[in-house]
Design an enzyme around this catalytic site. Structure first.
Site, PDB file in Angstrom:
ATOM      1  N   SER A  65       0.837  -1.202   0.000  1.00 31.96           N
ATOM      2  CA  SER A  65       0.000   0.000   0.000  1.00 31.96           C
ATOM      3  C   SER A  65       0.881   1.264   0.000  1.00 31.96           C
ATOM      4  O   SER A  65       1.654   1.462  -0.933  1.00 31.96           O
ATOM      5  CB  SER A  65      -0.948  -0.060   1.195  1.00 31.96           C
ATOM      6  OG  SER A  65      -1.993   0.864   1.044  1.00 31.96           O
ATOM      7  N   ASP A 100     -10.139  -5.540  -3.128  1.00 29.10           N
ATOM      8  CA  ASP A 100      -9.514  -4.514  -2.285  1.00 29.10           C
ATOM      9  C   ASP A 100     -10.369  -3.253  -2.369  1.00 29.10           C
ATOM     10  O   ASP A 100     -10.566  -2.688  -3.448  1.00 29.10           O
ATOM     11  CB  ASP A 100      -8.111  -4.262  -2.854  1.00 29.10           C
ATOM     12  CG  ASP A 100      -7.279  -3.310  -2.021  1.00 29.10           C
ATOM     13  OD1 ASP A 100      -7.859  -2.376  -1.424  1.00 29.10           O
ATOM     14  OD2 ASP A 100      -6.057  -3.499  -1.995  1.00 29.10           O
ATOM     15  N   HIS A 131      -7.355  -6.057   0.996  1.00 32.99           N
ATOM     16  CA  HIS A 131      -6.153  -5.236   1.220  1.00 32.99           C
ATOM     17  C   HIS A 131      -5.337  -5.715   2.422  1.00 32.99           C
ATOM     18  O   HIS A 131      -4.339  -5.100   2.781  1.00 32.99           O
ATOM     19  CB  HIS A 131      -6.619  -3.783   1.457  1.00 32.99           C
ATOM     20  CG  HIS A 131      -5.555  -2.745   1.252  1.00 32.99           C
ATOM     21  ND1 HIS A 131      -4.969  -2.498   0.032  1.00 32.99           N
ATOM     22  CD2 HIS A 131      -4.959  -1.872   2.118  1.00 32.99           C
ATOM     23  CE1 HIS A 131      -4.078  -1.514   0.144  1.00 32.99           C
ATOM     24  NE2 HIS A 131      -4.041  -1.132   1.409  1.00 32.99           N
TER      25      HIS A 131
END
EC number: 3.1.2.12
Lengths: 285, 285
Positions: free
Chosen positions: A153, A230, A263
């Site tokens: 991320s 996600d 995620h």
């Protein structure tokens, strides 16, 4: 203010050790913690382990990856040391630093801030310069000249931008669900406005999608894994933009989309072995 | 008060799913959460997964094992569903229930309390009766008649005692750093005094080292892993006492001592594959 790292915890795992250290960082002006996973001791005492830096995402510390990823299994097998730094300076008590989860503490974005208020936010220099020098000086069992970089991320953004700007320093890069085009997404725009001000040329220096056009002589293929479920995919991560830019500039990219994955670290732990293996190859293990 | 489980989260991992559920437990008189890891869907829709119960240790909830152990990798490979319940009733506001980390909330010790103040602490019945019935009724993809049991520390105590008292219900047992002789250690003595009062015969019903003399017709070998650098080894865990009792009563035990390993999930994740494999064999997979 001790700049030499002090060991604050140690736990055996897959024959090696997770060790946590604390040190004072002159770059950031505060105390920082980081983790090293040392693979099992090799038969030769002069052996040095190559290193894989892992940059974590928003809200994380140096602990999340070590606790949740299970990366130590493959790192142990391949003989790669894992280096997990924290994600921002801490304890400086800058006004507003903890007001939101996507900015300030736990959200350093791996850049050098230019705005006075956030002058301690220099995670780029910390990761690229201070930390490798500190490791080289204090851990003779590490070969910091053999290094690769990965992250998740915000940390995927960090890994990609740091790699593209330092092709001489890292053998390979990979990322999970990276923020690849921060100048085009709300997380990036908020962070860059505050840390860098309104200067757009500066912003592009920390945007992987912009950087591939500048540093496109990439020697080894970039590996990115992205979950299709996600919840940040469409508004924040924008992997398609990076994919297009790589195609345009002939940068080798393997972007894998995984149906059903989100995620979280559950996604990371499912595919982390492929990433360790990708880096092992580049590090010639 | 919904006794049917409601799904409260879902994350894909190793091709299957970690799912968390909430339900009202009549046994405990409060709302409870538990996790199931479902392996990847089999080709035949009528296929049912055998189940492995995991009982966690002091201070844990249903989350620790799911987040930290990495057990899903092997569970996915073998096609075993993992069932992780919580470690005690919660939210009942019994006076003093949260005063210490080794008693009350997060410390149910997998027994049925007899003392009035702790009458809701009936984790034995919850794990052995209510939960399997609930799973059988609500999850047709699980075959609860094929079940094994494992756990860590207080949960290792739970797994061993529940197995020994219910040889017809579980195909195999294993444990990491279990409290094998609670009547002889401070954790057990504190818990048993409060939950069971001073009746020593009752105490022995929840002590694995005592139980092997009563239920010694154990069909499959017991697997125990223990770290030698576990700080609770000498005062609380006492594996030698269990080892002696097993030898005396011809109960097959594989007790593995691992130099350098501590009491943490880093230790568990290093050896969890061996445990999943041990149970897969007993479940005839």
């Amino acid at each position: 203010m001790e700049t030499k790292p002090t060991e604050i915890s140690s736990s055996k795992m897959f024959g090696g050790y997770n060790k946590r250290y604390k040190h004072f960082s002159p770059t950031l002006g505060c105390s920082m913690t980081f983790h090293i996973y040392f693979p099992p001791s090799p038969s030769s005492p002069s052996h040095k382990f190559p290193v894989l830096y892992w940059l974590s995402g928003l809200t994380c510390s140096d602990e999340n990856f070590i606790i949740k990823s299970g990366a130590q299994r493959a790192a142990s097998n391949f003989g790669i040391a894992l280096i997990a730094p924290d994600t921002s300076p801490r304890g400086l008590n800058v006004e507003g630093e903890a007001d939101s989860w996507d900015f300030g503490v736990g959200a350093g974005f791996y850049l050098n801030a230019t705005q006075d208020k956030w002058k301690n936010w220099r995670m780029y220099d910390y990761v690229v310069k201070e930390l490798p020098a500190l490791l080289a000086e204090n851990f003779p069992q590490l070969d910091t000249s053999k290094a690769s970089i990965s992250g998740h991320s915000m940390g995927g953004h960090g890994a990609l931008t740091i790699y593209l700007k330092n092709l001489d320093k890292y053998k390979s890069v990979s990322a999970f669900a990276p923020i690849v085009n921060p100048i085009k997404c709300p997380w990036g725009q908020k962070a860059f406005t505050n840390y860098l001000g309104e200067n757009n040329a500066e912003w592009e220096e920390y945007d992987a999608t912009c950087l591939v056009s500048k540093f496109n002589n990439v020697p080894s293929s970039i590996l990115i894994d992205q979950g299709e479920d996600d919840k940040f995919l469409k508004d924040q991560l924008l992997p398609g933009n990076f994919h297009e830019a790589c195609k345009k500039h002939n940068v080798p990219l393997l972007l894998r989309l995984h149906p059903g994955y989100d995620h979280s670290y559950y996604f990371i732990s499912t595919f982390i072995d492929d990433h360790i293996s990708h880096h092992a190859q580049a590090l010639s293990l």
